[in-house]
Design a protein around this motif. Structure first.
Motif, short mmCIF file in Angstrom:
data_model
loop_
_atom_site.label_atom_id
_atom_site.label_comp_id
_atom_site.label_asym_id
_atom_site.label_seq_id
_atom_site.Cartn_x
_atom_site.Cartn_y
_atom_site.Cartn_z
N MET A 1 0.81 -1.21 -0.14
CA MET A 1 -0.04 0.13 0.14
C MET A 1 0.96 1.22 -0.02
SD MET A 1 -2.95 1.04 2.77
CE MET A 1 -4.06 -0.12 2.56
N LEU A 2 0.73 2.03 -0.86
CA LEU A 2 1.39 3.33 -1.03
C LEU A 2 1.08 4.27 0.27
CD1 LEU A 2 0.56 4.15 -4.76
CD2 LEU A 2 2.80 3.27 -4.06
N PRO A 3 2.10 5.05 0.36
CA PRO A 3 2.12 5.98 1.73
C PRO A 3 0.74 6.92 1.66
CG PRO A 3 4.29 6.18 0.99
CD PRO A 3 3.52 5.24 0.04
N GLU A 4 0.42 7.50 0.61
CA GLU A 4 -0.74 8.25 0.68
C GLU A 4 -2.22 7.16 0.68
OE1 GLU A 4 0.65 7.86 -3.79
OE2 GLU A 4 1.40 8.00 -1.81
N GLU A 5 -2.17 6.20 0.43
CA GLU A 5 -3.18 5.27 0.43
C GLU A 5 -3.37 4.76 2.08
OE1 GLU A 5 -3.31 2.83 -3.60
OE2 GLU A 5 -2.06 2.00 -2.09
N GLN A 6 -2.30 4.60 2.64
CA GLN A 6 -2.00 4.36 4.19
C GLN A 6 -2.77 5.49 4.97
OE1 GLN A 6 1.88 3.53 5.16
NE2 GLN A 6 1.92 1.49 4.34
N GLU A 7 -2.33 6.94 4.60
CA GLU A 7 -2.82 8.05 5.16
C GLU A 7 -4.19 8.20 5.03
OE1 GLU A 7 -2.75 11.54 7.54
OE2 GLU A 7 -1.56 9.79 7.43
N LEU A 8 -4.74 7.83 3.75
CA LEU A 8 -6.27 7.80 3.45
C LEU A 8 -6.85 7.06 4.38
CD1 LEU A 8 -8.50 8.83 1.70
CD2 LEU A 8 -8.02 7.36 0.10
N ALA A 9 -6.39 5.74 4.57
CA ALA A 9 -6.90 4.78 5.23
C ALA A 9 -7.19 5.32 6.63
CB ALA A 9 -6.21 3.40 5.28
N ARG A 10 -5.98 5.86 7.30
CA ARG A 10 -5.94 6.43 8.68
C ARG A 10 -7.00 7.27 8.76
NH1 ARG A 10 -4.50 10.45 11.50
NH2 ARG A 10 -3.62 11.54 9.88
N LEU A 11 -7.24 8.35 7.97
CA LEU A 11 -8.20 9.63 7.74
C LEU A 11 -9.47 9.16 7.60
CD1 LEU A 11 -6.14 12.29 6.02
CD2 LEU A 11 -6.55 12.10 8.09
N GLU A 12 -9.84 8.03 6.84
CA GLU A 12 -11.06 7.59 6.75
C GLU A 12 -11.64 6.80 7.95
OE1 GLU A 12 -10.82 5.25 2.98
OE2 GLU A 12 -11.55 6.89 1.87
N SER A 13 -10.65 6.12 8.54
CA SER A 13 -10.95 5.59 9.76
C SER A 13 -11.27 6.66 10.93
CB SER A 13 -9.80 4.87 10.44
OG SER A 13 -10.18 4.30 11.78
N GLU A 14 -10.55 7.86 11.05
CA GLU A 14 -10.92 8.95 11.79
C GLU A 14 -12.47 9.63 11.40
OE1 GLU A 14 -9.09 13.36 13.12
OE2 GLU A 14 -7.89 11.90 11.80
N LEU A 15 -12.87 9.71 10.04
CA LEU A 15 -13.83 10.35 9.67
C LEU A 15 -14.92 9.23 10.07
CD1 LEU A 15 -15.25 12.28 7.87
CD2 LEU A 15 -14.79 10.69 5.93
N ALA A 16 -14.73 8.05 9.91
CA ALA A 16 -16.14 7.19 10.36
C ALA A 16 -16.33 7.28 11.88
CB ALA A 16 -15.55 5.80 10.03
N ASN A 17 -14.99 7.30 12.66
CA ASN A 17 -15.40 7.58 14.06
C ASN A 17 -16.16 8.84 14.29
OD1 ASN A 17 -14.93 6.95 16.85
ND2 ASN A 17 -13.68 8.39 16.89
N GLU A 170 -13.74 9.14 -7.14
CA GLU A 170 -12.48 10.10 -7.05
C GLU A 170 -11.31 9.32 -7.00
OE1 GLU A 170 -14.49 9.98 -3.97
OE2 GLU A 170 -15.82 11.76 -4.02
N ASP A 171 -10.15 9.67 -7.30
CA ASP A 171 -8.81 9.30 -7.09
C ASP A 171 -8.24 9.38 -5.56
OD1 ASP A 171 -7.84 11.91 -6.83
OD2 ASP A 171 -7.43 11.91 -8.75
N VAL A 172 -7.10 8.76 -5.41
CA VAL A 172 -6.66 8.81 -3.94
C VAL A 172 -6.48 10.46 -3.29
CG1 VAL A 172 -4.85 8.45 -2.41
CG2 VAL A 172 -5.67 6.82 -4.16
#
Length: 251
Positions: A1-17, A170-172
């Motif tokens: 997983m690319l760094p930006e994808e990892q950051e997106l996953a982290r942010l999306e988890s925060e967003l969901a919370n 949308e793209d990453v």
């Protein structure tokens, strides 16, 4: 997983919370409004008209007393204030009598509200036009919730899901920007909702509802006690009014 994808996953988890927190806060806020309205209606049904009657008698006593001392400006002022209070109490009691009781907030209604809020909340928008559209729809959801109208909420959910505006791709990079902005929006809304909840719980009616609920849980009957107390005071005021009227006649 690319760094930006990892950051997106982290942010999306925060967003969901955050989305869950906002939905919970808004459900709490709307439920507080309805429960306070329910209590207010019940309160006025039992003792509101008694307060109105008591204030009416107090105003009559004050006016007759003022008539005994026409030069006493303080007595005239007190009579006017008592009459204004009596009018206010009568209007409140009459309004409560005409209004139907607020609906019961069922678990099914809460579930429908949460589903709607998660799907169409304005904080999920990324453009002003979309935010306005969602705000309008959520306002309709809030009104339906306060009316206990689960069917309307479910209908709005279906209609929103079929809206072409709900389809995105949308793209990453774009998703990163949108997620960051949504997180900021959600934090602001969560703060606003918490402030509104604090205002609701600071309301005198809320405090009174808590006090009465706690007393009932301990086997008391605070509204019944208040009803009897008011009826006793009304009886005493009727006697006082008759006595002061006789005083005016004899004087």
């Amino acid at each position: 997983m690319l760094p930006e994808e990892q950051e997106l996953a982290r942010l999306e988890s925060e967003l969901a919370n955050l989305e869950d927190q906002v939905v919970t806060a808004e459900e709490t806020l709307e439920t507080l409004k309805v429960e306070t309205a329910q209590f207010q209606h019940h309160y006025y049904q039992i003792v509101g008209w008694l307060f109105a009657e008591l204030d009416r008698l107090v105003a009559q006593i004050a006016r007759v007393a003022a008539g005994l001392e026409p030069e006493n400006t303080e007595a005239q002022t007190q009579a006017e204030a008592a009459e204004q209070q009596a009018q206010k109490s009568a209007e409140e009691a009459g309004l409560a009598e005409k209004q139907p009781p607020p609906p019961e907030i069922t678990p099914e209604l809460k579930q429908a509200f949460r589903q709607a809020a998660k799907l169409m909340h304005p904080n999920r928008a990324t453009t002003d036009a979309e935010r306005k559209r969602r705000t309008t729809i959520m306002a309709m959801v809030n009104v339906a919730y306060e009316k206990g109208d689960k069917a309307t909420i479910e209908k709005l959910i279906i209609e929103f899901g079929h809206d072409p505006e709900a389809i995105t791709g949308e793209d990453v990079s774009a998703r990163l920007v949108k997620t960051i902005r949504r997180i900021a929006q959600l934090r602001r809304r969560l703060n606003e909702a918490q402030q509104e909840i604090a205002a609701q719980t600071a309301n005198e009616l809320y405090e009174l509802r808590l006090t009465i609920t706690e007393a009932k849980e301990m086997g008391g009957d605070p509204l019944g006690d208040l009803e009897r107390q008011l009826m006793q005071q009304i009886s005493e005021k009727k006697i006082e009014l008759e006595m002061i009227r006789q005083q005016r006649v004899s004087g």
